[in-house]
Scaffold this motif. Sequence first.
Motif, PDB file in Angstrom:
ATOM      1  N   ASP A  21      11.376  80.898 130.889  1.00  0.00           N
ATOM      2  CA  ASP A  21      11.022  82.251 131.326  1.00  0.00           C
ATOM      3  C   ASP A  21       9.542  82.308 131.691  1.00  0.00           C
ATOM      4  OD1 ASP A  21      10.716  84.957 131.760  1.00  0.00           O
ATOM      5  OD2 ASP A  21      11.927  85.565 130.030  1.00  0.00           O
ATOM      6  N   ASP A  23       7.934  84.270 133.625  1.00  0.00           N
ATOM      7  CA  ASP A  23       7.378  85.628 133.633  1.00  0.00           C
ATOM      8  C   ASP A  23       6.941  86.032 132.233  1.00  0.00           C
ATOM      9  OD1 ASP A  23       7.742  85.993 136.349  1.00  0.00           O
ATOM     10  OD2 ASP A  23       9.721  86.904 136.126  1.00  0.00           O
ATOM     11  N   ALA A  26       3.890  84.060 131.169  1.00  0.00           N
ATOM     12  CA  ALA A  26       2.670  84.553 131.797  1.00  0.00           C
ATOM     13  C   ALA A  26       2.141  85.785 131.050  1.00  0.00           C
ATOM     14  CB  ALA A  26       2.930  84.883 133.262  1.00  0.00           C
ATOM     15  N   THR A  27       3.031  86.664 130.645  1.00  0.00           N
ATOM     16  CA  THR A  27       2.606  87.846 129.887  1.00  0.00           C
ATOM     17  C   THR A  27       1.998  87.445 128.549  1.00  0.00           C
ATOM     18  OG1 THR A  27       4.295  89.224 130.928  1.00  0.00           O
ATOM     19  CG2 THR A  27       3.405  89.990 128.830  1.00  0.00           C
ATOM     20  N   ALA A  39       0.803  82.957 141.185  1.00  0.00           N
ATOM     21  CA  ALA A  39       1.880  82.111 141.685  1.00  0.00           C
ATOM     22  C   ALA A  39       1.355  81.157 142.739  1.00  0.00           C
ATOM     23  CB  ALA A  39       2.992  82.976 142.263  1.00  0.00           C
ATOM     24  N   ARG A  48       2.865  78.195 138.496  1.00  0.00           N
ATOM     25  CA  ARG A  48       1.799  79.193 138.441  1.00  0.00           C
ATOM     26  C   ARG A  48       0.533  78.562 137.885  1.00  0.00           C
ATOM     27  NH1 ARG A  48       5.125  84.571 136.730  1.00  0.00           N
ATOM     28  NH2 ARG A  48       7.126  83.901 137.599  1.00  0.00           N
TER      29      ARG A  48
END
Length: 269
Positions: A21, A23, A26-27, A39, A48
Amino acid sequence: MPHVTAYAPGSPSWVDLGTPDPDAAATFYGGLFGWTIVAGPKESGGYRMCLLDDQPVAGIGPQPNPDMPPWWMSYITVADADRSAATIEAAGGMVVVAPMDVLDVGRMAVARDVAGAVFSIWQPRSHIGAHVVNEPNTLCWNELTTRAKGESIEFYRAVFDWHAQAHGDAPGDYVEFHLRTAGPTALPGGDSAIAGLMPMVGDMWPAELPNHWMVYFATEDVDDAVVRVNDLGGSVSVPPTEIPPGRFAVVNDPQGAVFSLLTFRPDAA
């Protein structure tokens, strides 16, 4: 913040995370380290770049093998990826992913050492690796954690010409790897220590834990960082603990990738 402009062959130079995951990762890492995560081009396959003050410090990408756990990968700079891959196999290791070009930024391969620990080699082109190291919220150490101390020392000597300096004579004593070869160093101050080896000796190490490379990120206050890890949905495997270089902890991100945090003592940084 000092910038690295080149890595001598044999120096760990980059780390990236393979995760199911990206995303969510990244959080998490953006919140933990203050990274700006951008990205790459479409042809990068979802990779990324993690930036600190606009400088690349790490990478995050989709997990290439869904049957493997998410993991931080350590990359070691080489002059010639194809030649180094052949040396790895001659020394008793295994090339898992054959040398390949990564766009126009470099050439890489993935390998297992003689005891099964996975790492990557990196022949730089436009991307040298991390532009900032050994500063808060950046890579500060790469450490081989293994049950095969002697075999591993010989393997990395043969492949990268690393010189092992043990901190004692006991089987469980720590080992530092130093570069034998002359040339530019990735470390401020000219110190040639470039990685460590932690022997897995004794009952404190779970039997199912494989030999592996551990990634350390520097932080200004490891106790505060551990609180942020928990707040962001991660977990703590080893709580903040004093060690000779400073104070460290081992943590997991929300997807389960393991890494370490380290606050250096002022006289050890």
